[in-house]
Write a protein that holds these residues in place. Sequence first.
Motif, PDB file in Angstrom:
ATOM      1  N   UNK A 206       0.831  -1.102  -0.053  1.00  0.00           N
ATOM      2  CA  UNK A 206       0.144  -0.123   0.114  1.00  0.00           C
ATOM      3  C   UNK A 206       0.856   1.210   0.061  1.00  0.00           C
ATOM      4  N   UNK A 207       0.467   2.096  -0.781  1.00  0.00           N
ATOM      5  CA  UNK A 207       1.127   3.575  -0.704  1.00  0.00           C
ATOM      6  C   UNK A 207       0.228   4.665  -0.064  1.00  0.00           C
ATOM      7  N   UNK A 208       0.892   5.361   0.908  1.00  0.00           N
ATOM      8  CA  UNK A 208       0.153   6.593   1.606  1.00  0.00           C
ATOM      9  C   UNK A 208       0.800   7.630   1.198  1.00  0.00           C
ATOM     10  N   UNK A 209      -0.062   8.524   0.495  1.00  0.00           N
ATOM     11  CA  UNK A 209       0.534   9.538  -0.358  1.00  0.00           C
ATOM     12  C   UNK A 209      -0.146  10.793   0.255  1.00  0.00           C
ATOM     13  N   UNK A 210       0.567  11.785   0.677  1.00  0.00           N
ATOM     14  CA  UNK A 210       0.307  13.026   1.218  1.00  0.00           C
ATOM     15  C   UNK A 210       0.759  14.426   0.322  1.00  0.00           C
ATOM     16  N   UNK A 211      -0.140  15.235   0.087  1.00  0.00           N
ATOM     17  CA  UNK A 211       0.143  16.391  -0.624  1.00  0.00           C
ATOM     18  C   UNK A 211      -0.848  17.452  -0.819  1.00  0.00           C
ATOM     19  N   UNK A 212      -0.624  18.168  -1.772  1.00  0.00           N
ATOM     20  CA  UNK A 212      -1.364  19.368  -1.916  1.00  0.00           C
ATOM     21  C   UNK A 212      -2.026  19.536  -3.406  1.00  0.00           C
ATOM     22  N   UNK A 213      -3.226  19.897  -3.715  1.00  0.00           N
ATOM     23  CA  UNK A 213      -3.736  20.195  -5.157  1.00  0.00           C
ATOM     24  C   UNK A 213      -4.198  21.376  -5.125  1.00  0.00           C
ATOM     25  N   UNK A 214      -4.126  22.121  -6.355  1.00  0.00           N
ATOM     26  CA  UNK A 214      -4.397  23.266  -6.427  1.00  0.00           C
ATOM     27  C   UNK A 214      -5.171  23.475  -8.198  1.00  0.00           C
TER      28      UNK A 214
ATOM     29  N   UNK B 169       3.820  16.918  -4.064  1.00  0.00           N
ATOM     30  CA  UNK B 169       3.756  15.623  -3.038  1.00  0.00           C
ATOM     31  C   UNK B 169       4.818  16.124  -1.704  1.00  0.00           C
ATOM     32  N   UNK B 170       4.094  15.874  -0.753  1.00  0.00           N
ATOM     33  CA  UNK B 170       5.030  15.929   0.442  1.00  0.00           C
ATOM     34  C   UNK B 170       5.601  14.661   1.032  1.00  0.00           C
ATOM     35  N   UNK B 171       4.676  13.633   1.013  1.00  0.00           N
ATOM     36  CA  UNK B 171       5.509  12.513   1.367  1.00  0.00           C
ATOM     37  C   UNK B 171       4.657  11.386   0.755  1.00  0.00           C
TER      38      UNK B 171
ATOM     39  N   UNK C  32      10.904   4.163 -10.315  1.00  0.00           N
ATOM     40  CA  UNK C  32      11.128   2.694 -10.183  1.00  0.00           C
ATOM     41  C   UNK C  32       9.813   1.977  -9.970  1.00  0.00           C
ATOM     42  N   UNK C  33       9.072   2.602  -9.224  1.00  0.00           N
ATOM     43  CA  UNK C  33       7.799   1.852  -8.943  1.00  0.00           C
ATOM     44  C   UNK C  33       6.723   2.259 -10.268  1.00  0.00           C
ATOM     45  N   UNK C  34       7.143   3.124 -10.932  1.00  0.00           N
ATOM     46  CA  UNK C  34       6.192   3.682 -12.135  1.00  0.00           C
ATOM     47  C   UNK C  34       5.253   4.452 -11.465  1.00  0.00           C
ATOM     48  N   UNK C  35       5.556   5.024 -10.229  1.00  0.00           N
ATOM     49  CA  UNK C  35       4.430   5.852  -9.645  1.00  0.00           C
ATOM     50  C   UNK C  35       4.545   7.408  -9.935  1.00  0.00           C
ATOM     51  N   UNK C  36       3.310   8.015 -10.168  1.00  0.00           N
ATOM     52  CA  UNK C  36       3.254   9.427 -10.169  1.00  0.00           C
ATOM     53  C   UNK C  36       2.037   9.814  -9.744  1.00  0.00           C
ATOM     54  N   UNK C  37       1.533  11.109  -9.492  1.00  0.00           N
ATOM     55  CA  UNK C  37       0.181  11.425  -9.183  1.00  0.00           C
ATOM     56  C   UNK C  37      -0.269  12.361 -10.364  1.00  0.00           C
TER      57      UNK C  37
ATOM     58  N   UNK D 124       6.794   3.161 -20.097  1.00  0.00           N
ATOM     59  CA  UNK D 124       7.735   4.033 -19.996  1.00  0.00           C
ATOM     60  C   UNK D 124       7.210   5.385 -19.986  1.00  0.00           C
ATOM     61  N   UNK D 125       6.124   5.836 -20.552  1.00  0.00           N
ATOM     62  CA  UNK D 125       5.631   7.115 -20.423  1.00  0.00           C
ATOM     63  C   UNK D 125       4.835   7.702 -19.263  1.00  0.00           C
ATOM     64  N   UNK D 126       4.426   6.642 -18.334  1.00  0.00           N
ATOM     65  CA  UNK D 126       3.596   6.985 -17.370  1.00  0.00           C
ATOM     66  C   UNK D 126       4.041   8.053 -16.382  1.00  0.00           C
TER      67      UNK D 126
END
Length: 519
Positions: free
Chosen positions: A132-140, A158-160, A210-215, A247-249
């Motif tokens: 599981x990933x716990x993602x904290x951040x701010x959106x505008x 992204x903060x954390x 490396x995880x292919x992770x982005x928000x 590779x683009x994600x």
Amino acid sequence: MKCAEGGNMSNGRFSHLLRGVWLLWLWQAVSVVGTGSKLWEVPTGPFTLSSASNLSEGLHWEPHCQHHHLQDGVRITAHVPPRLDGTWVSTRCEVRPGPEFLTRSYTFHPSRHFQALQHYYADSGCEEPSYSLMVRGKIRPRQASWLTRGGTEAEHHLNKVGIVVHSLAAKQRLTSRLPPTCVDLSLGRAALGKLYELYNTRAGRGCLTALGFSMLEMDLVRVETQHHGHGGKVQELFLGDIHTDWTQRTQYRPTGYQQPLQNAMHHVHPCPVCALVYRSSEQRPPVLPRSPAAALSLAGRWVSQHCETRPNVLFLTRDFTFDPDQHAWEGVYRHYSDPSCSQPTFTLRASGHYAQGNPSVKLSGASEFVFKVTEVRATAMDEPTAKLLNGTRPGKCGRAGRWEVGAEQDLTLTDGCTVLGIKLPHKEYELFKMGFDHRKHPLLFVGERPTDGSSPDRPARRPTSFQAPMVLCGGEAAQPAHTGFSSRQVQPAAGGTGRPTRLGLLVFMSALCSPLFVY
Ligand SMILES: *[C@@H]1O[C@H](CO)[C@@H](O)[C@H](O)[C@H]1NC(C)=O
Ligand SMILES: *[C@@H]1O[C@H](CO)[C@@H](O)[C@H](O)[C@H]1NC(C)=O
């Protein structure tokens, strides 16, 4: 206006159809701007939340088959900018290109801080949590999207990002993908079930990549509210799509949407998955109940449930009819210029044959197919499109000079239509899956289109995820298969359904060359 995406159009990876649609879009934008119409009320500058007008849209898409469980009597509104506050959850086990299997629970606060919980699984039923990933951040929110009408562009920070690993197998897989240390996490010594920091504003970016992770999904947002007759409502959060090419994600800025999350307070009933996901935490990932496997039975007519948005300015509805006895298929694609599918631009009616292949190895419960398109008919539904097609050179797109609004033309005679990027005959490698909605009505999941607008015209390009499910209208209902079994050893019933691969037909179809077709 943002023109960066427009530049992609010339890099050759875009199919002719997208280029054609893009031309149509520009044509229409220009002609509408030229006549001073208010159709394209897309702000050209950033808006602020306080000055945002009430851009609630009334969406009135009528499903093209009247069926009691379609969205009859439902009014849909979408506010720009959207109101994100609250918790939004997955309604089923989600499949992302790869494939990746996950459930999500995203919470947005009035301060614009968000907390996004993503649970990843080893299996297509979301029964075996990996991490599981716990993602904290701010959106505008920034401005109404120019490219994707009805969507709002947003920026996130992204903060954390924290990770909890749930199984030894997952730990091994992660060890092969991730650097040896990521901020707080050293996989060699990591304990299962414990939260480690993977990324913060100072370190760990390489670990996310490396995880292919982005928000980046947060860069395009839309909230739809369905107002039901009895006063109830359902709210859905559409976030940007995930690129089908791995590779683009982590760089792709979305122009389409993923399947929506639903508001935890306003979701369809019953939704047992919603409740499980809502109650989950990074330490206690939801384990979804085994759902009855659906035998793959295509017979009948299947239609889109909603107006669908494809990456790069395509709004459409799909309407498929399958005749398994003849291996015959017809698909009607109605294109629109607006996100409520109320302003038709053109309609394509494609037909041909199909063959069912083997159960998918990558995606348990899904089956491989090959489709051959031999015939396409097109109808211009508005003046600008009729004019554009009318102006094509003779022999390139139906009968030049004979295009009129509402009059169907056969493109088979010209082997397709250059400006629409249709070349006939054409072959595609597909992935299908069946499931059920909350009322146990059958759903058909058809493979996701490659995000770059290309065609899955060879086996390596076969989809690994799905488009929005279609519903059966009339025709035969699918039967739940083998619901009595719950053992994990049981073969997924939705795979082959006992229908042998039509080897002869496949060989016949392989003999055909098929450059471009976008469906
Ligand atoms: C926005 O529009 C809806 C429907 O048209 C209306 O009911 C509502 O009062 C409007 N809200 C504002 C703030 O103008
Ligand atoms: C199509 O072209 C023909 C011949 O040039 C013309 O007579 C007709 O009006 C055109 N139709 C449209 C819809 O532009």
